[in-house]
Design an enzyme around this catalytic site. Structure first.
Site, PDB file in Angstrom:
ATOM      1  N   CYS A   1      38.508  32.649  38.184  1.00 27.73           N
ATOM      2  CA  CYS A   1      37.499  32.057  39.061  1.00 27.73           C
ATOM      3  C   CYS A   1      36.185  32.794  38.843  1.00 27.73           C
ATOM      4  CB  CYS A   1      37.939  32.180  40.521  1.00 27.73           C
ATOM      5  SG  CYS A   1      36.868  31.305  41.661  1.00 27.73           S
TER       6      CYS A   1
ATOM      7  N   CYS B   1      40.325  25.267  42.485  1.00 30.49           N
ATOM      8  CA  CYS B   1      39.261  26.267  42.413  1.00 30.49           C
ATOM      9  C   CYS B   1      38.921  26.806  43.793  1.00 30.49           C
ATOM     10  CB  CYS B   1      38.012  25.713  41.741  1.00 30.49           C
ATOM     11  SG  CYS B   1      36.835  27.034  41.340  1.00 30.49           S
TER      12      CYS B   1
END
Length: 414
Positions: free
Chosen positions: A349, A169
Site C-alpha cells: 500500500c 486497498c
C-alpha cells in the site's frame, strides 16, 4: 440431448472468471509458461481500469482517461473471451451458468471476479454521489469530482470515511485525506477547515508498525480521528451525514454531522454468484487455502485477487504475487505434481502522505513486514512517490498485464 441444448453448452479446459487485474495478469502469465493452453475468460465489461491511480486523479495529479483502456486491448489474444457474466457456479459438476443462458463446463476454474462496491448500503448515497459535495475516489465517474471539490474548498467541514473491512486497498481512504490536506496546506486554506476521518474500525492502519509514522501526518494536518464510526446515511441537499458510532461498552448511537466536503468509501462485498455458491465461506468470499490459493473443498478450483477469503490486503500488489503462485500450482496440478509455490500474504500500500512522498507499506500475513528495498519501510520517501505516480502505472499496462513478473517471485514449497 437436442442439438439446440448442446449448442448452449461450452466445454473448456481452463476457465477464468473475471477480466480485471487478477484475471488478465493470470492469463498472460500462464500463457508465458505454456502458450498452447486453451483458456476461456468470462468477463462482461468492455473496459479495463487501473484503479490505483484514482487516488491521484482525486488530487489533480493523474489523468483520468489514462486509467481506462478497452478490454479488447488487454485481453490476451490466445484466450477465448466470453463477454457475459456468470450467474451460477456448480463446482460439484464443474459447470457455470452464464447470464446469456449458455453453460460452460470446465476442467480447472480460476475465480477472480473481484468484489462489489455496495453503494446501496449507505442510505441516500446513490442519489447524492457526485453532487452536494459528496464524492468518492473509488468511482471512475467521481474521482475527478473529488479534485474539483478539493481545489475549490476554502473553509468548512471536510469528512473522510472508511467502512468496515475487508475493502480493496485499505489505505486508499486515508490517501484521499492526506493528499487533500496537503493541497489545502500548500494553499493556506487548511487552517480554515475542520478535517475529520471517521473509521469503522479501531485503528488507523491494520499493520501497527506504520501507525506512528502515519500519526505524524494526521497531526500535521490537524485531522480528528473518530474510530468505531460507520457512515450509514447521507442527505445531500442538507449536507448532513449520519454515523453509527460505537462506544467503549459496545453501545451504538446515531450521530448526525454537517459537512461541506464528504469523501465516501462504500462497504464492499463478494458478488452474489459467489456468495450464493458452495465456493463461499460464511462471509461470502471464495474459500481458499491461504498459501496455495487452492479451494479448500474443490481441488480443481483456485482463487485470485479481491474475491479470496485470505486475510491479505486486497491490492494489485497482492495479485502480482498471487498470479505466480496460482499459475505454477495449476500447471503442477495438471501434471499431478506437488505444488511448487506458496503465497506469503504479500500486499503493498503506497501511502501517499503528501504530494511527492510515500510511505511504501509492504507486508504479509500477520502483519509481517516484507519490504522490497533495503530501506526503513516506515519512512516517507520520494522513491515511493516515483513508484506510485510514474513507474507502477506504466508497469501495469506494459508489464503486469503482459505476463512480466518483475519482483513477483514467491516462496518455493519446502
Amino acid at each position: 440431448m437436442s442439438e439446440q441444448v448442446q449448442s448452449r453448452i461450452i466445454s473448456a479446459d481452463i476457465v477464468v472468471i473475471g477480466g480485471g487485474t487478477a484475471g488478465i495478469a493470470f492469463v498472460a502469465s500462464l500463457l508465458k509458461r505454456e502458450p498452447n493452453l486453451s483458456i476461456t475468460v468470462i468477463e462482461p465489461r468492455d473496459k479495463h481500469y487501473y484503479q490505483p491511480a484514482w487516488t491521484l486523479v482525486g488530487a489533480g495529479i493523474h489523468d483520468l482517461r489514462s486509467t481506462m483502456r478497452p478490454m479488447a486491448s488487454v485481453m490476451p489474444r490466445q484466450a477465448l473471451w466470453l463477454q457475459t457474466a456468470v450467474s451460477h457456479v456448480d463446482p460439484e459438476n464443474h459447470l457455470l451458468t452464464l447470464d446469456d443462458g449458455r453453460s460452460v463446463g470446465y476442467q480447472y476454474l480460476i475465480v477472480c471476479p473481484g468484489l462489489r462496491l455496495a453503494w446501496e448500503k449507505i442510505e441516500g448515497l446513490q442519489e447524492t454521489l457526485g453532487q452536494h459535495g459528496v464524492t468518492s475516489n473509488y468511482s471512475y465517474k467521481h474521482a475527478g469530482y473529488t479534485w474539483q471539490l478539493v481545489k475549490s474548498l476554502s473553509g468548512g467541514k471536510a469528512i473522510f470515511t472508511q467502512p468496515g473491512m475487508p475493502i480493496k486497498c485499505a489505505g486508499a481512504p486515508q490517501k484521499a485525506l492526506y493528499l487533500s490536506c496537503d493541497h489545502w496546506r500548500r494553499h493556506g486554506t487548511l487552517k480554515h477547515l475542520d478535517v475529520e476521518f471517521n473509521l469503522a474500525g479501531a485503528a488507523l492502519f491494520g499493520v501497527a508498525d506504520f501507525v506512528p509514522a502515519l500519526m505524524k501526518y494526521i497531526e500535521k494536518y490537524r485531522a480528528q480521528l473518530v474510530f468505531n464510526s460507520q457512515l450509514v446515511k447521507i442527505d445531500g441537499p442538507s449536507q448532513t451525514a449520519w454515523f453509527a458510532v460505537k462506544d467503549a461498552a459496545g453501545a451504538v448511537m446515531l450521530q448526525a454531522k454537517k459537512f461541506d466536503f464528504l469523501h465516501v468509501v462504500p462497504p464492499q462485498v463478494a458478488l452474489d454468484f459467489i456468495r450464493e455458491s458452495s465456493l463461499a465461506n460464511a462471509d461470502g468470499w471464495c474459500e481458499v487455502h491461504p498459501y496455495s490459493l487452492q479451494h479448500v473443498r474443490y481441488p480443481n478450483v483456485f482463487g485470485l485477487g479481491d474475491v479470496c477469503s485470505t486475510d491479505n490486503a486486497k491490492t494489485a500488489a497482492a495479485v502480482r504475487k498471487q498470479v505466480v503462485v496460482v499459475a505454477e500450482n495449476v500447471l503442477a496440478l495438471r501434471k499431478q505434481q506437488p505444488f511448487p509455490r506458496q503465497y506469503d500474504g504479500y500486499g503493498a500500500c503506497p501511502l501517499t502522505v503528501q504530494k511527492g512522498k510515500v510511505i511504501l507499506a509492504e507486508f504479509g500475513y500477520a502483519g509481517k513486514l516484507l519490504p522490497t528495498f533495503p530501506l526503513e519501510p516506515t519512512v516517507a520517501r520520494r522513491l515511493g512517490w516515483y513508484l506510485k505516480a510514474s513507474f507502477l502505472p506504466w508497469f501495469y499496462w506494459n508489464g503486469m498485464l503482459k505476463g512480466r513478473e518483475w519482483l513477483a517471485r514467491t516462496s518455493k514449497v519446502e
